[in-house]
Design an enzyme around this catalytic site. Sequence first.
Site, PDB file in Angstrom:
ATOM      1  N   ASP A  14       4.895   8.596 -58.373  1.00  0.00           N
ATOM      2  CA  ASP A  14       3.859   8.221 -59.335  1.00  0.00           C
ATOM      3  C   ASP A  14       3.434   9.364 -60.245  1.00  0.00           C
ATOM      4  O   ASP A  14       2.281   9.438 -60.690  1.00  0.00           O
ATOM      5  CB  ASP A  14       2.612   7.660 -58.602  1.00  0.00           C
ATOM      6  CG  ASP A  14       2.954   6.450 -57.764  1.00  0.00           C
ATOM      7  OD1 ASP A  14       3.867   5.704 -58.164  1.00  0.00           O
ATOM      8  OD2 ASP A  14       2.313   6.259 -56.711  1.00  0.00           O
ATOM      9  N   GLU A  15       4.345  10.262 -60.536  1.00  0.00           N
ATOM     10  CA  GLU A  15       4.012  11.426 -61.365  1.00  0.00           C
ATOM     11  C   GLU A  15       3.966  11.091 -62.852  1.00  0.00           C
ATOM     12  O   GLU A  15       3.471  11.894 -63.654  1.00  0.00           O
ATOM     13  CB  GLU A  15       5.049  12.547 -61.152  1.00  0.00           C
ATOM     14  CG  GLU A  15       5.140  13.105 -59.737  1.00  0.00           C
ATOM     15  CD  GLU A  15       6.176  12.362 -58.896  1.00  0.00           C
ATOM     16  OE1 GLU A  15       6.615  11.269 -59.303  1.00  0.00           O
ATOM     17  OE2 GLU A  15       6.532  12.882 -57.818  1.00  0.00           O
ATOM     18  N   LYS A  17       6.983   9.286 -64.226  1.00  0.00           N
ATOM     19  CA  LYS A  17       8.413   9.252 -64.601  1.00  0.00           C
ATOM     20  C   LYS A  17       8.691   8.166 -65.639  1.00  0.00           C
ATOM     21  O   LYS A  17       9.470   8.368 -66.563  1.00  0.00           O
ATOM     22  CB  LYS A  17       9.280   8.989 -63.354  1.00  0.00           C
ATOM     23  CG  LYS A  17       9.155  10.073 -62.302  1.00  0.00           C
ATOM     24  CD  LYS A  17       9.890   9.710 -61.034  1.00  0.00           C
ATOM     25  CE  LYS A  17       9.281   8.564 -60.270  1.00  0.00           C
ATOM     26  NZ  LYS A  17       7.963   8.826 -59.675  1.00  0.00           N
ATOM     27  N   GLY A  41       7.231   1.835 -58.969  1.00  0.00           N
ATOM     28  CA  GLY A  41       6.411   1.166 -59.970  1.00  0.00           C
ATOM     29  C   GLY A  41       6.265   2.156 -61.106  1.00  0.00           C
ATOM     30  O   GLY A  41       5.548   3.146 -60.972  1.00  0.00           O
ATOM     31  N   HIS A  42       7.001   1.943 -62.188  1.00  0.00           N
ATOM     32  CA  HIS A  42       7.004   2.885 -63.308  1.00  0.00           C
ATOM     33  C   HIS A  42       6.260   2.276 -64.494  1.00  0.00           C
ATOM     34  O   HIS A  42       6.636   1.216 -64.987  1.00  0.00           O
ATOM     35  CB  HIS A  42       8.442   3.244 -63.704  1.00  0.00           C
ATOM     36  CG  HIS A  42       9.163   4.035 -62.647  1.00  0.00           C
ATOM     37  ND1 HIS A  42      10.421   4.545 -62.806  1.00  0.00           N
ATOM     38  CD2 HIS A  42       8.766   4.421 -61.412  1.00  0.00           C
ATOM     39  CE1 HIS A  42      10.775   5.193 -61.716  1.00  0.00           C
ATOM     40  NE2 HIS A  42       9.783   5.121 -60.848  1.00  0.00           N
ATOM     41  N   GLN A 223      10.564   7.444 -56.930  1.00  0.00           N
ATOM     42  CA  GLN A 223       9.837   8.174 -55.888  1.00  0.00           C
ATOM     43  C   GLN A 223       9.689   9.652 -56.287  1.00  0.00           C
ATOM     44  O   GLN A 223       9.722   9.962 -57.459  1.00  0.00           O
ATOM     45  CB  GLN A 223      10.513   8.035 -54.510  1.00  0.00           C
ATOM     46  CG  GLN A 223      10.411   6.647 -53.903  1.00  0.00           C
ATOM     47  CD  GLN A 223      11.351   5.614 -54.493  1.00  0.00           C
ATOM     48  OE1 GLN A 223      12.546   5.824 -54.520  1.00  0.00           O
ATOM     49  NE2 GLN A 223      10.836   4.503 -54.950  1.00  0.00           N
ATOM     50  N   THR A 238      10.610   7.993 -48.003  1.00  0.00           N
ATOM     51  CA  THR A 238      11.353   6.780 -48.303  1.00  0.00           C
ATOM     52  C   THR A 238      12.762   6.937 -47.716  1.00  0.00           C
ATOM     53  O   THR A 238      13.030   7.905 -46.988  1.00  0.00           O
ATOM     54  CB  THR A 238      11.352   6.482 -49.826  1.00  0.00           C
ATOM     55  OG1 THR A 238      11.886   5.173 -50.030  1.00  0.00           O
ATOM     56  CG2 THR A 238      12.134   7.512 -50.624  1.00  0.00           C
ATOM     57  N   THR A 298       0.687   1.189 -58.436  1.00  0.00           N
ATOM     58  CA  THR A 298       1.201   0.171 -59.359  1.00  0.00           C
ATOM     59  C   THR A 298       1.749  -1.016 -58.580  1.00  0.00           C
ATOM     60  O   THR A 298       1.677  -2.155 -59.017  1.00  0.00           O
ATOM     61  CB  THR A 298       2.372   0.773 -60.190  1.00  0.00           C
ATOM     62  OG1 THR A 298       2.021   2.094 -60.564  1.00  0.00           O
ATOM     63  CG2 THR A 298       2.687  -0.031 -61.408  1.00  0.00           C
ATOM     64  N   PRO A 303      -5.518   2.674 -53.182  1.00  0.00           N
ATOM     65  CA  PRO A 303      -6.044   3.902 -53.810  1.00  0.00           C
ATOM     66  C   PRO A 303      -5.136   5.078 -53.441  1.00  0.00           C
ATOM     67  O   PRO A 303      -4.702   5.189 -52.287  1.00  0.00           O
ATOM     68  CB  PRO A 303      -7.426   4.079 -53.186  1.00  0.00           C
ATOM     69  CG  PRO A 303      -7.552   3.064 -52.115  1.00  0.00           C
ATOM     70  CD  PRO A 303      -6.432   2.088 -52.215  1.00  0.00           C
TER      71      PRO A 303
HETATM   72  P1  GDP Z   1       5.845   6.781 -62.011  1.00  0.00           P
HETATM   73  O1  GDP Z   1       6.031   5.958 -60.780  1.00  0.00           O
HETATM   74  O2  GDP Z   1       6.224   8.210 -61.806  1.00  0.00           O
HETATM   75  O3  GDP Z   1       6.512   6.187 -63.229  1.00  0.00           O
HETATM   76  O4  GDP Z   1       4.272   6.797 -62.309  1.00  0.00           O
HETATM   77  P2  GDP Z   1       3.285   5.516 -62.259  1.00  0.00           P
HETATM   78  O5  GDP Z   1       3.519   4.701 -63.462  1.00  0.00           O
HETATM   79  O6  GDP Z   1       3.342   4.850 -60.932  1.00  0.00           O
HETATM   80  O7  GDP Z   1       1.881   6.249 -62.297  1.00  0.00           O
HETATM   81  C1  GDP Z   1       1.509   7.062 -63.352  1.00  0.00           C
HETATM   82  C2  GDP Z   1       0.209   6.499 -63.953  1.00  0.00           C
HETATM   83  O8  GDP Z   1      -0.346   7.453 -64.826  1.00  0.00           O
HETATM   84  C3  GDP Z   1       0.436   5.261 -64.800  1.00  0.00           C
HETATM   85  O9  GDP Z   1      -0.700   4.444 -64.712  1.00  0.00           O
HETATM   86  C4  GDP Z   1       0.578   5.819 -66.213  1.00  0.00           C
HETATM   87  O10 GDP Z   1       0.226   4.888 -67.228  1.00  0.00           O
HETATM   88  C5  GDP Z   1      -0.409   6.951 -66.163  1.00  0.00           C
HETATM   89  N1  GDP Z   1      -0.100   8.108 -66.992  1.00  0.00           N
HETATM   90  C6  GDP Z   1       1.095   8.685 -67.259  1.00  0.00           C
HETATM   91  N2  GDP Z   1       0.922   9.817 -67.957  1.00  0.00           N
HETATM   92  C7  GDP Z   1      -0.403   9.960 -68.153  1.00  0.00           C
HETATM   93  C8  GDP Z   1      -1.222  10.950 -68.781  1.00  0.00           C
HETATM   94  O11 GDP Z   1      -0.762  11.960 -69.288  1.00  0.00           O
HETATM   95  N3  GDP Z   1      -2.578  10.749 -68.740  1.00  0.00           N
HETATM   96  C9  GDP Z   1      -3.143   9.661 -68.165  1.00  0.00           C
HETATM   97  N4  GDP Z   1      -4.466   9.559 -68.191  1.00  0.00           N
HETATM   98  N5  GDP Z   1      -2.412   8.710 -67.553  1.00  0.00           N
HETATM   99  C10 GDP Z   1      -1.067   8.867 -67.552  1.00  0.00           C
HETATM  100  P1  IMO Z   2       7.581   5.642 -57.812  1.00  0.00           P
HETATM  101  O1  IMO Z   2       9.002   5.559 -58.278  1.00  0.00           O
HETATM  102  C1  IMO Z   2       4.801   6.556 -54.596  1.00  0.00           C
HETATM  103  C2  IMO Z   2       6.091   5.658 -50.535  1.00  0.00           C
HETATM  104  C3  IMO Z   2       5.384   4.544 -49.798  1.00  0.00           C
HETATM  105  C4  IMO Z   2       5.498   5.036 -48.374  1.00  0.00           C
HETATM  106  C5  IMO Z   2       6.894   5.663 -48.342  1.00  0.00           C
HETATM  107  C6  IMO Z   2       7.977   4.748 -47.807  1.00  0.00           C
HETATM  108  O2  IMO Z   2       6.679   4.646 -58.445  1.00  0.00           O
HETATM  109  O3  IMO Z   2       7.083   7.039 -57.889  1.00  0.00           O
HETATM  110  P2  IMO Z   2       9.246   2.628 -48.801  1.00  0.00           P
HETATM  111  O4  IMO Z   2       8.744   1.295 -49.266  1.00  0.00           O
HETATM  112  O5  IMO Z   2      10.002   3.383 -49.844  1.00  0.00           O
HETATM  113  O6  IMO Z   2      10.020   2.543 -47.510  1.00  0.00           O
HETATM  114  O7  IMO Z   2       7.919   3.480 -48.443  1.00  0.00           O
HETATM  115  O8  IMO Z   2       7.189   6.012 -49.682  1.00  0.00           O
HETATM  116  N1  IMO Z   2       6.670   5.278 -51.835  1.00  0.00           N
HETATM  117  C7  IMO Z   2       6.152   5.649 -53.005  1.00  0.00           C
HETATM  118  N2  IMO Z   2       5.033   6.344 -53.291  1.00  0.00           N
HETATM  119  N3  IMO Z   2       5.628   6.168 -55.587  1.00  0.00           N
HETATM  120  C8  IMO Z   2       6.752   5.502 -55.318  1.00  0.00           C
HETATM  121  O9  IMO Z   2       7.660   5.185 -56.268  1.00  0.00           O
HETATM  122  C9  IMO Z   2       7.056   5.181 -53.974  1.00  0.00           C
HETATM  123  N4  IMO Z   2       8.062   4.527 -53.363  1.00  0.00           N
HETATM  124  C10 IMO Z   2       7.825   4.602 -52.056  1.00  0.00           C
HETATM  125  O10 IMO Z   2       4.026   4.434 -50.209  1.00  0.00           O
HETATM  126  O11 IMO Z   2       4.563   6.069 -48.151  1.00  0.00           O
HETATM  127 MG    MG Z   3       4.929   4.674 -59.556  1.00  0.00          MG
END
Ligand code: GDP
Ligand code: IMO
Ligand code: MG
Length: 433
Positions: A14-15, A17, A41-42, A223, A238, A298, A303
């Site tokens: 969730d960085e 990506k 969840g991207h 991930q 994972t 996502t 939380p």
């Molecule tokens: P991913 O799984 O690495 O693609 O990241 P996620 O989409 O799960 O989580 C990143 C969250 O941060 C999402 O809700 C994005 O819309 C949000 N996001 C990404 N970059 C920024 C940023 O620079 N600032 C803020 N406030 N939100 C961001």
């Molecule tokens: P993105 O690509 C954050 C975590 C789960 C759990 C562990 C194992 O959006 O960054 P799994 O269902 O893969 O067997 O769960 O890994 N996890 C993630 N955490 N972002 C993800 O993907 C994740 N995919 C799996 O919460 O701790």
């Molecule tokens: Mg994500």
Amino acid sequence: MSKRLVIIGSQWGDEGKGKITDYFACKSDMVVRYQGGNNAGHTVAFGGNKYSLRSIPSGIFNPETVNVMANGMVINPESVVNELSILRDKGVTDYQLYISDRAAMVMPWHSVLDGAYEAGKGNARIGTTKNGIGPCYSDKYSRIGLRMGDLLEPEYFAERLRAALEIKNRELRSLDLPEFDFETVYARYMELAEELGGMICDTSSLINKALKGDGKILFEGAQGMMLCIDHGTYPYVTSSTPSSASVPVGAGISPKWIDHVVGVAKSYCTRVGEGPFPTELFDDRAHDIRERGHEYGTVTGRPRRIGWFDAVVARYTGELAGIDHWALMLFDVLSGLDTVAICVGYECEGEVLQSPPSTISRLARCKPVLIEMEGWSEDLSEMKSYDELPAAAKAYVRKIEEVTGIPVGVISVGPDRSQTIVIDESLREFLNS
Ligand code: GDP
Ligand code: IMO
Ligand code: MG
């Protein structure tokens, strides 16, 4: 100029990506997902709309970009059809998408077993997304799995399905869970084959053709490195390898093609699910950051746990994955804190560790060695260049570079495409060529 960028998560997922991949995808010929599945969840945001992608690559919004779900993924066809229908409802209909015939296929019993294994672990549960990712990878390596290409040969698919059901129904019976019926599963997967069959092909040769044709290609990790099955906080991980190192196998290319690795890192840290998290915060600051950053999963809405930026983790993942630049994300979220902190070592039983220990038992005993820095109050979300950042924010960026030994190439100051500052010259060249 670098033409083959790997974009990976360097923390616990969730960085951001999805945001960075979409940003570079607008100028790329191809985007390839090479591991994981719909546990991801991207989020991609532009033009006032927000999209959440699970297993479909984040280049899907650019009609010119070829999107590939490669062999290293675990693909749930039901979920792909669902994702495509959500995209269609939002007006995304003009895209190019290919699915590897060699990718492992998620079957309906995988999520049932994922849930049952979690329940069986009680307090030691991993906190998985319950999408059947672990059970599907396990079946792949046990050589009893089905693959996406099997859907194109109904008789062969039936044979593989019968063999798998024999084993899986025995296991389900032993757990007092309902069994799966051959006819029902077969009929549903043949319907899914109708919908997706035209996209299933040998994606490795597709990618290699693009590489030889000098195409600009992104490899989108899912991930994060600390969730890696080999190098993460095992067993709270994972079941795949999110690293750049997994690109060659997971996409079916030679490692020699990769020329630039972008490590996506939040300017703090988050984690969903269970497992040790050395810089975790439990006070009001965690609450503030969670609300300002909308830090809720996502996929599951859980939380996210919040902590300070962890340079021990960053150095470790930087080395393992050969990270050339950081994309420093959610930088806007840190505004308004009196002080910010970076963890530069782990204090453990009288020693200061420079890299994470292998066992979670020891990691759980690590205390972060923090350096505190002055915070800033300015709103960064409209800033368009590094020069505009307040002095304290610049000092924070420079400190991250100093303590990790890796330069920051991109700074993100908001979820939208437009809220992106590209600092590194080679990455700018990629975008401008
Ligand atoms: P991913 O799984 O690495 O693609 O990241 P996620 O989409 O799960 O989580 C990143 C969250 O941060 C999402 O809700 C994005 O819309 C949000 N996001 C990404 N970059 C920024 C940023 O620079 N600032 C803020 N406030 N939100 C961001
Ligand atoms: P993105 O690509 C954050 C975590 C789960 C759990 C562990 C194992 O959006 O960054 P799994 O269902 O893969 O067997 O769960 O890994 N996890 C993630 N955490 N972002 C993800 O993907 C994740 N995919 C799996 O919460 O701790
Ligand atoms: Mg994500």
